[in-house]
Design a protein around this motif. Structure first.
Motif, PDB file in Angstrom:
ATOM      1  N   LEU A   1       0.820  -1.205   0.000  1.00 38.05           N
ATOM      2  CA  LEU A   1       0.000   0.000   0.000  1.00 38.05           C
ATOM      3  C   LEU A   1       0.857   1.258   0.000  1.00 38.05           C
ATOM      4  O   LEU A   1       0.567   2.230  -0.717  1.00 38.05           O
ATOM      5  CB  LEU A   1      -0.921  -0.011   1.223  1.00 38.05           C
ATOM      6  N   ARG A   2       1.928   1.243   0.768  1.00 39.84           N
ATOM      7  CA  ARG A   2       2.835   2.396   0.810  1.00 39.84           C
ATOM      8  C   ARG A   2       3.446   2.649  -0.563  1.00 39.84           C
ATOM      9  O   ARG A   2       3.564   3.790  -1.014  1.00 39.84           O
ATOM     10  CB  ARG A   2       3.935   2.163   1.838  1.00 39.84           C
ATOM     11  N   PHE A   3       3.845   1.561  -1.233  1.00 34.15           N
ATOM     12  CA  PHE A   3       4.421   1.712  -2.563  1.00 34.15           C
ATOM     13  C   PHE A   3       3.373   2.225  -3.551  1.00 34.15           C
ATOM     14  O   PHE A   3       3.652   3.093  -4.375  1.00 34.15           O
ATOM     15  CB  PHE A   3       4.985   0.372  -3.053  1.00 34.15           C
TER      16      PHE A   3
ATOM     17  N   GLY B   1      -0.590   7.466 -10.585  1.00 33.54           N
ATOM     18  CA  GLY B   1      -1.834   6.953 -11.145  1.00 33.54           C
ATOM     19  C   GLY B   1      -2.944   6.819 -10.121  1.00 33.54           C
ATOM     20  O   GLY B   1      -4.098   7.173 -10.396  1.00 33.54           O
ATOM     21  N   ILE B   2      -2.609   6.320  -8.942  1.00 31.69           N
ATOM     22  CA  ILE B   2      -3.635   6.096  -7.925  1.00 31.69           C
ATOM     23  C   ILE B   2      -4.232   7.421  -7.457  1.00 31.69           C
ATOM     24  O   ILE B   2      -5.436   7.523  -7.171  1.00 31.69           O
ATOM     25  CB  ILE B   2      -3.054   5.294  -6.729  1.00 31.69           C
TER      26      ILE B   2
ATOM     27  N   ILE C   1       0.591   2.247 -13.068  1.00 33.09           N
ATOM     28  CA  ILE C   1       0.075   3.110 -14.124  1.00 33.09           C
ATOM     29  C   ILE C   1       0.332   4.564 -13.731  1.00 33.09           C
ATOM     30  O   ILE C   1       0.274   4.922 -12.551  1.00 33.09           O
ATOM     31  CB  ILE C   1      -1.430   2.863 -14.358  1.00 33.09           C
ATOM     32  N   THR C   2       0.652   5.413 -14.696  1.00 28.39           N
ATOM     33  CA  THR C   2       0.915   6.825 -14.418  1.00 28.39           C
ATOM     34  C   THR C   2      -0.365   7.643 -14.545  1.00 28.39           C
ATOM     35  O   THR C   2      -1.381   7.165 -15.068  1.00 28.39           O
ATOM     36  CB  THR C   2       1.957   7.382 -15.403  1.00 28.39           C
ATOM     37  N   TYR C   3      -0.308   8.859 -14.093  1.00 25.87           N
ATOM     38  CA  TYR C   3      -1.470   9.746 -14.199  1.00 25.87           C
ATOM     39  C   TYR C   3      -1.842   9.983 -15.661  1.00 25.87           C
ATOM     40  O   TYR C   3      -3.016  10.182 -15.985  1.00 25.87           O
ATOM     41  CB  TYR C   3      -1.204  11.074 -13.479  1.00 25.87           C
TER      42      TYR C   3
ATOM     43  N   GLY D   1     -10.690   0.283 -11.917  1.00 26.20           N
ATOM     44  CA  GLY D   1      -9.279   0.645 -12.065  1.00 26.20           C
ATOM     45  C   GLY D   1      -8.519   0.462 -10.771  1.00 26.20           C
ATOM     46  O   GLY D   1      -7.381  -0.028 -10.764  1.00 26.20           O
ATOM     47  N   PHE D   2      -9.140   0.855  -9.640  1.00 28.83           N
ATOM     48  CA  PHE D   2      -8.520   0.642  -8.327  1.00 28.83           C
ATOM     49  C   PHE D   2      -8.227  -0.838  -8.123  1.00 28.83           C
ATOM     50  O   PHE D   2      -7.123  -1.221  -7.707  1.00 28.83           O
ATOM     51  CB  PHE D   2      -9.458   1.122  -7.215  1.00 28.83           C
TER      52      PHE D   2
END
Length: 202
Positions: free
Chosen positions: A14-16, A22-23, A105-107, A142-143
């Protein structure tokens, strides 16, 4: 934990995850959609139905993105390949699955997919409210997809039989058979499109 160390627990995972852009883009788009529907737009009973259908059919969404966009497999009928920076990045991901810098995934990817779904829904249904629901549904799955994919690449011991199988199939896709097992959190797409041979890979 550094960005070069594979997480070995859910807390470290979760930290990573929260280090990626993306998240946060998913969270921002989710809040934007919820805010719009709660103020200017409306909530209807079919919002729950649409989100539920997205969740149940997420394996198809995963298959399309993973096969056609990430692996650039030929599109049906026309035979075109959607070769892009995204597919090139995914090639690198396959060459070095332990490289965490290419894992999340990136923004940019989140924004691009969200825009396509929102615009497509708006043109198809002519409704901002429904387009917002479709985009929100994409963020919900997506999450899940992002988290399960990350888990598949971590060194976390799993007790769940279902999670063990998902991890097993995804690792088999990486190590032995890149032309099958495109699903991440669901194998529905693989079963529908014929890329689920056997299914009990070790």
């Amino acid at each position: 934990m550094t960005r070069n160390t594979l997480p070995d627990s859910y807390i470290k995972m979760l930290r990573f995850l929260l280090q990626g852009s993306g998240i946060w883009a998913m969270l921002a788009i989710t809040m934007l959609a919820i805010t719009y529907k709660s103020t200017i737009g409306n909530w209807f009973w079919w919002d729950t139905v649409i989100i539920g259908l997205f969740f149940l059919g997420r394996g198809i969404v995963e298959w399309v993105i993973h096969s056609w966009l990430y692996h650039a497999t030929p599109l049906p009928l026309v035979g075109w390949r959607l070769a892009s920076e995204t597919s090139n990045q995914h090639i690198h991901h396959h060459r070095n699955p332990a490289d965490l810098s290419r894992l999340l995934i990136t923004y940019k990817g989140v924004m691009a997919l969200s825009f396509l779904v929102f615009l497509g829904s708006l043109l198809l249904f002519q409704s901002l409210n429904l387009a917002s629901t479709m985009t929100l549904s994409l963020m919900v799955i997506g999450f899940m997809i992002e988290i399960v994919h990350l888990i598949c690449h971590c060194n976390i011991p799993h007790k769940s039989t279902a999670m063990k199988k998902l991890v097993c199939l995804h690792r088999y896709h990486h190590r032995k058979d890149q032309e099958n097992f495109y699903g991440v959190s669901s194998s529905l797409g693989d079963k529908l499109f014929g890329t689920y041979p056997g299914g009990e890979k070790k």
